[in-house]
Design a protein around this motif. Structure first.
Motif, PDB file in Angstrom:
ATOM      1  N   LEU A 236       0.823  -1.207   0.000  1.00  0.00           N
ATOM      2  CA  LEU A 236       0.000   0.000   0.000  1.00  0.00           C
ATOM      3  C   LEU A 236       0.864   1.267   0.000  1.00  0.00           C
ATOM      4  O   LEU A 236       1.762   1.410   0.824  1.00  0.00           O
ATOM      5  CB  LEU A 236      -0.902   0.006   1.242  1.00  0.00           C
ATOM      6  N   ILE A 237       0.580   2.190  -0.911  1.00  0.00           N
ATOM      7  CA  ILE A 237       1.264   3.484  -0.926  1.00  0.00           C
ATOM      8  C   ILE A 237       0.327   4.511  -0.296  1.00  0.00           C
ATOM      9  O   ILE A 237      -0.727   4.826  -0.841  1.00  0.00           O
ATOM     10  CB  ILE A 237       1.649   3.915  -2.357  1.00  0.00           C
ATOM     11  N   THR A 238       0.724   5.019   0.855  1.00  0.00           N
ATOM     12  CA  THR A 238      -0.080   6.010   1.560  1.00  0.00           C
ATOM     13  C   THR A 238       0.326   7.423   1.175  1.00  0.00           C
ATOM     14  O   THR A 238      -0.512   8.309   1.014  1.00  0.00           O
ATOM     15  CB  THR A 238       0.078   5.836   3.081  1.00  0.00           C
ATOM     16  N   TYR A 239       1.630   7.624   1.035  1.00  0.00           N
ATOM     17  CA  TYR A 239       2.158   8.945   0.702  1.00  0.00           C
ATOM     18  C   TYR A 239       3.250   8.751  -0.340  1.00  0.00           C
ATOM     19  O   TYR A 239       4.195   7.980  -0.126  1.00  0.00           O
ATOM     20  CB  TYR A 239       2.722   9.626   1.957  1.00  0.00           C
ATOM     21  N   ARG A 240       3.095   9.394  -1.468  1.00  0.00           N
ATOM     22  CA  ARG A 240       4.026   9.194  -2.578  1.00  0.00           C
ATOM     23  C   ARG A 240       5.461   9.527  -2.156  1.00  0.00           C
ATOM     24  O   ARG A 240       5.726  10.555  -1.539  1.00  0.00           O
ATOM     25  CB  ARG A 240       3.622  10.059  -3.763  1.00  0.00           C
ATOM     26  N   GLY A 241       6.380   8.625  -2.457  1.00  0.00           N
ATOM     27  CA  GLY A 241       7.777   8.783  -2.077  1.00  0.00           C
ATOM     28  C   GLY A 241       8.173   7.922  -0.903  1.00  0.00           C
ATOM     29  O   GLY A 241       9.366   7.708  -0.652  1.00  0.00           O
TER      30      GLY A 241
ATOM     31  N   GLU B  44       7.026  -5.001   7.634  1.00  0.00           N
ATOM     32  CA  GLU B  44       8.067  -3.970   7.558  1.00  0.00           C
ATOM     33  C   GLU B  44       7.437  -2.752   6.907  1.00  0.00           C
ATOM     34  O   GLU B  44       6.937  -2.817   5.783  1.00  0.00           O
ATOM     35  CB  GLU B  44       9.255  -4.460   6.740  1.00  0.00           C
ATOM     36  N   MET B  45       7.455  -1.626   7.631  1.00  0.00           N
ATOM     37  CA  MET B  45       6.788  -0.443   7.088  1.00  0.00           C
ATOM     38  C   MET B  45       7.303   0.817   7.763  1.00  0.00           C
ATOM     39  O   MET B  45       7.884   0.769   8.851  1.00  0.00           O
ATOM     40  CB  MET B  45       5.267  -0.538   7.294  1.00  0.00           C
ATOM     41  N   VAL B  46       7.065   1.948   7.116  1.00  0.00           N
ATOM     42  CA  VAL B  46       7.323   3.237   7.734  1.00  0.00           C
ATOM     43  C   VAL B  46       6.119   3.590   8.602  1.00  0.00           C
ATOM     44  O   VAL B  46       5.019   3.056   8.420  1.00  0.00           O
ATOM     45  CB  VAL B  46       7.571   4.333   6.679  1.00  0.00           C
ATOM     46  N   GLY B  47       6.332   4.497   9.560  1.00  0.00           N
ATOM     47  CA  GLY B  47       5.246   4.859  10.459  1.00  0.00           C
ATOM     48  C   GLY B  47       4.089   5.538   9.745  1.00  0.00           C
ATOM     49  O   GLY B  47       2.937   5.426  10.175  1.00  0.00           O
ATOM     50  N   ASN B  48       4.382   6.246   8.647  1.00  0.00           N
ATOM     51  CA  ASN B  48       3.345   6.963   7.903  1.00  0.00           C
ATOM     52  C   ASN B  48       2.668   6.028   6.912  1.00  0.00           C
ATOM     53  O   ASN B  48       2.836   6.148   5.692  1.00  0.00           O
ATOM     54  CB  ASN B  48       3.951   8.162   7.171  1.00  0.00           C
ATOM     55  N   THR B  49       1.913   5.091   7.434  1.00  0.00           N
ATOM     56  CA  THR B  49       1.247   4.087   6.609  1.00  0.00           C
ATOM     57  C   THR B  49      -0.219   4.001   7.007  1.00  0.00           C
ATOM     58  O   THR B  49      -0.545   3.932   8.192  1.00  0.00           O
ATOM     59  CB  THR B  49       1.902   2.706   6.776  1.00  0.00           C
ATOM     60  N   GLY B  50      -1.106   4.001   6.005  1.00  0.00           N
ATOM     61  CA  GLY B  50      -2.529   3.894   6.297  1.00  0.00           C
ATOM     62  C   GLY B  50      -3.033   5.136   7.014  1.00  0.00           C
ATOM     63  O   GLY B  50      -2.591   6.266   6.767  1.00  0.00           O
ATOM     64  N   THR B  51      -3.987   4.949   7.897  1.00  0.00           N
ATOM     65  CA  THR B  51      -4.490   6.029   8.755  1.00  0.00           C
ATOM     66  C   THR B  51      -3.590   6.086   9.977  1.00  0.00           C
ATOM     67  O   THR B  51      -3.510   5.121  10.737  1.00  0.00           O
ATOM     68  CB  THR B  51      -5.945   5.746   9.171  1.00  0.00           C
ATOM     69  N   TYR B  52      -2.897   7.212  10.167  1.00  0.00           N
ATOM     70  CA  TYR B  52      -1.897   7.235  11.236  1.00  0.00           C
ATOM     71  C   TYR B  52      -1.983   8.501  12.078  1.00  0.00           C
ATOM     72  O   TYR B  52      -2.583   9.507  11.682  1.00  0.00           O
ATOM     73  CB  TYR B  52      -0.483   7.074  10.678  1.00  0.00           C
ATOM     74  N   LEU B  53      -1.371   8.415  13.248  1.00  0.00           N
ATOM     75  CA  LEU B  53      -1.345   9.522  14.194  1.00  0.00           C
ATOM     76  C   LEU B  53       0.056  10.105  14.279  1.00  0.00           C
ATOM     77  O   LEU B  53       1.042   9.365  14.346  1.00  0.00           O
ATOM     78  CB  LEU B  53      -1.804   9.042  15.577  1.00  0.00           C
ATOM     79  N   ASP B  54       0.136  11.433  14.241  1.00  0.00           N
ATOM     80  CA  ASP B  54       1.404  12.147  14.409  1.00  0.00           C
ATOM     81  C   ASP B  54       1.490  12.696  15.830  1.00  0.00           C
ATOM     82  O   ASP B  54       0.563  13.365  16.294  1.00  0.00           O
ATOM     83  CB  ASP B  54       1.506  13.330  13.444  1.00  0.00           C
ATOM     84  N   MET B  55       2.617  12.431  16.478  1.00  0.00           N
ATOM     85  CA  MET B  55       2.908  12.986  17.792  1.00  0.00           C
ATOM     86  C   MET B  55       3.963  14.082  17.651  1.00  0.00           C
ATOM     87  O   MET B  55       4.649  14.172  16.621  1.00  0.00           O
ATOM     88  CB  MET B  55       3.398  11.881  18.718  1.00  0.00           C
ATOM     89  N   PRO B  56       4.155  14.933  18.669  1.00  0.00           N
ATOM     90  CA  PRO B  56       5.138  16.020  18.564  1.00  0.00           C
ATOM     91  C   PRO B  56       6.533  15.582  18.146  1.00  0.00           C
ATOM     92  O   PRO B  56       7.240  16.311  17.440  1.00  0.00           O
ATOM     93  CB  PRO B  56       5.132  16.609  19.980  1.00  0.00           C
ATOM     94  N   PHE B  57       6.956  14.366  18.516  1.00  0.00           N
ATOM     95  CA  PHE B  57       8.282  13.878  18.156  1.00  0.00           C
ATOM     96  C   PHE B  57       8.461  13.780  16.642  1.00  0.00           C
ATOM     97  O   PHE B  57       9.581  13.831  16.134  1.00  0.00           O
ATOM     98  CB  PHE B  57       8.528  12.513  18.810  1.00  0.00           C
TER      99      PHE B  57
ATOM    100  N   SER C 296       8.772   3.706  21.808  1.00  0.00           N
ATOM    101  CA  SER C 296       9.742   4.754  22.135  1.00  0.00           C
ATOM    102  C   SER C 296      10.562   5.107  20.895  1.00  0.00           C
ATOM    103  O   SER C 296      10.957   4.233  20.131  1.00  0.00           O
ATOM    104  CB  SER C 296      10.668   4.280  23.258  1.00  0.00           C
ATOM    105  N   GLY C 297      10.785   6.404  20.689  1.00  0.00           N
ATOM    106  CA  GLY C 297      11.645   6.834  19.604  1.00  0.00           C
ATOM    107  C   GLY C 297      10.979   6.960  18.258  1.00  0.00           C
ATOM    108  O   GLY C 297      11.645   7.114  17.238  1.00  0.00           O
ATOM    109  N   MET C 298       9.627   6.900  18.218  1.00  0.00           N
ATOM    110  CA  MET C 298       8.884   7.108  16.980  1.00  0.00           C
ATOM    111  C   MET C 298       7.784   8.120  17.237  1.00  0.00           C
ATOM    112  O   MET C 298       7.201   8.151  18.324  1.00  0.00           O
ATOM    113  CB  MET C 298       8.279   5.797  16.451  1.00  0.00           C
ATOM    114  N   GLY C 299       7.485   8.928  16.210  1.00  0.00           N
ATOM    115  CA  GLY C 299       6.464   9.951  16.374  1.00  0.00           C
ATOM    116  C   GLY C 299       5.223   9.733  15.542  1.00  0.00           C
ATOM    117  O   GLY C 299       4.261  10.489  15.653  1.00  0.00           O
ATOM    118  N   THR C 300       5.210   8.685  14.712  1.00  0.00           N
ATOM    119  CA  THR C 300       4.069   8.424  13.831  1.00  0.00           C
ATOM    120  C   THR C 300       3.825   6.927  13.742  1.00  0.00           C
ATOM    121  O   THR C 300       4.783   6.152  13.634  1.00  0.00           O
ATOM    122  CB  THR C 300       4.337   8.986  12.423  1.00  0.00           C
ATOM    123  N   PHE C 301       2.542   6.533  13.767  1.00  0.00           N
ATOM    124  CA  PHE C 301       2.235   5.099  13.620  1.00  0.00           C
ATOM    125  C   PHE C 301       0.759   4.944  13.255  1.00  0.00           C
ATOM    126  O   PHE C 301      -0.077   5.775  13.625  1.00  0.00           O
ATOM    127  CB  PHE C 301       2.522   4.339  14.911  1.00  0.00           C
TER     128      PHE C 301
END
Length: 250
Positions: free
Chosen positions: A42-47, A78-91, A233-238
């Protein structure tokens, strides 16, 4: 002898209830899923790369470890945090900001919600005047643009997509929003390198949820919103399983 008998059915009345006081009407809840399905590739955000979802242990392989007739599957992703519907935290924006392990549950779970509808707009920028008349204090403010109708198509990644202006998010901060979500590809204008919406909201410790869907099924208010990520810990998006809970009287 009883003549002209007539039977009248009435609801059960508890004798313990005070005179003149009615019992609360029992209610059920309706749940609306506001998340996209995460699938292999799945491509959520191009790039950004899509997730790779495979078997770590197949059911067939697991039979070597368990008794006859017992088998399990263990998956690996295996994925980046910015996948699907995700939440961004201040980090996600600031190195000293709270990460996923620092999520305040009161801001992401069972939060009173309000929907701001901006569907059918000719311009892509959503400004402050859409939020000024709304009671945003302590609410999850969900911006319904209807952009999710393009999910899975090239149109979804159009750089001229619905987004919030800097004045809009400043208004939301001033009004005390607990969380801000949108059903577009990004809460910011992606045609420039600046990200004022992320910057202002995350600096104010207001989580952001992007790539929502089904906001058209929600009432404008009177529901509870949840979008809880795992404690990492150590991630700001998931990714989150964003959903709304709507009380329905019987």
């Amino acid at each position: 002898e009883i003549l002209n008998k007539r039977i009248i059915e009435e609801e059960h009345k508890r004798s313990a209830a005070p005179v003149g006081e009615q019992e609360a009407v029992p209610a059920t809840d309706r749940f609306v899923d506001l998340s996209h399905v995460i699938e292999d590739g799945l491509i959520t955000y191009r790039g950004l790369p899509g997730p790779v979802i495979i078997d770590h242990i197949t059911r067939e392989d697991s039979r070597d470890y368990y008794a006859e007739g017992t088998e399990f599957q263990i998956g690996r992703i295996e994925m980046v945090g910015n996948t699907g519907t995700y939440l961004d935290m201040p980090f996600h924006r600031y190195p000293a900001g709270a990460d996923l392990a620092g999520v305040v549950l009161e801001k992401v779970s069972n939060v009173p919600g309000v929907v701001v509808r901006v569907t059918g707009m000719e311009e892509s920028a959503i400004d402050w005047h859409h939020f000024a008349p709304i009671d945003c204090d302590g609410h999850a403010v969900l911006v319904h643009t209807d952009w999710d109708r393009h999910w899975g198509s090239e149109q979804y990644f159009d750089p001229v997509h619905p987004h919030l202006t800097e004045k809009a998010v400043e208004c939301l901060v001033d009004q005390g929003a607990a969380l801000v979500g949108i059903d577009s590809v990004n809460i910011d204008d992606t045609t420039t390198g600046t990200r004022p919406a992320h910057s202002v909201l995350l600096a104010a410790e207001i989580p952001v949820v992007e790539h929502l869907t089904n906001l058209g099924e929600l009432p404008t208010s009177g529901f509870r919103f949840s979008a809880v990520p795992p404690m990492i810990s150590g991630m700001g998006t998931f990714p989150v399983r964003a959903h709304a809970r709507i009380p329905v009287a019987r």
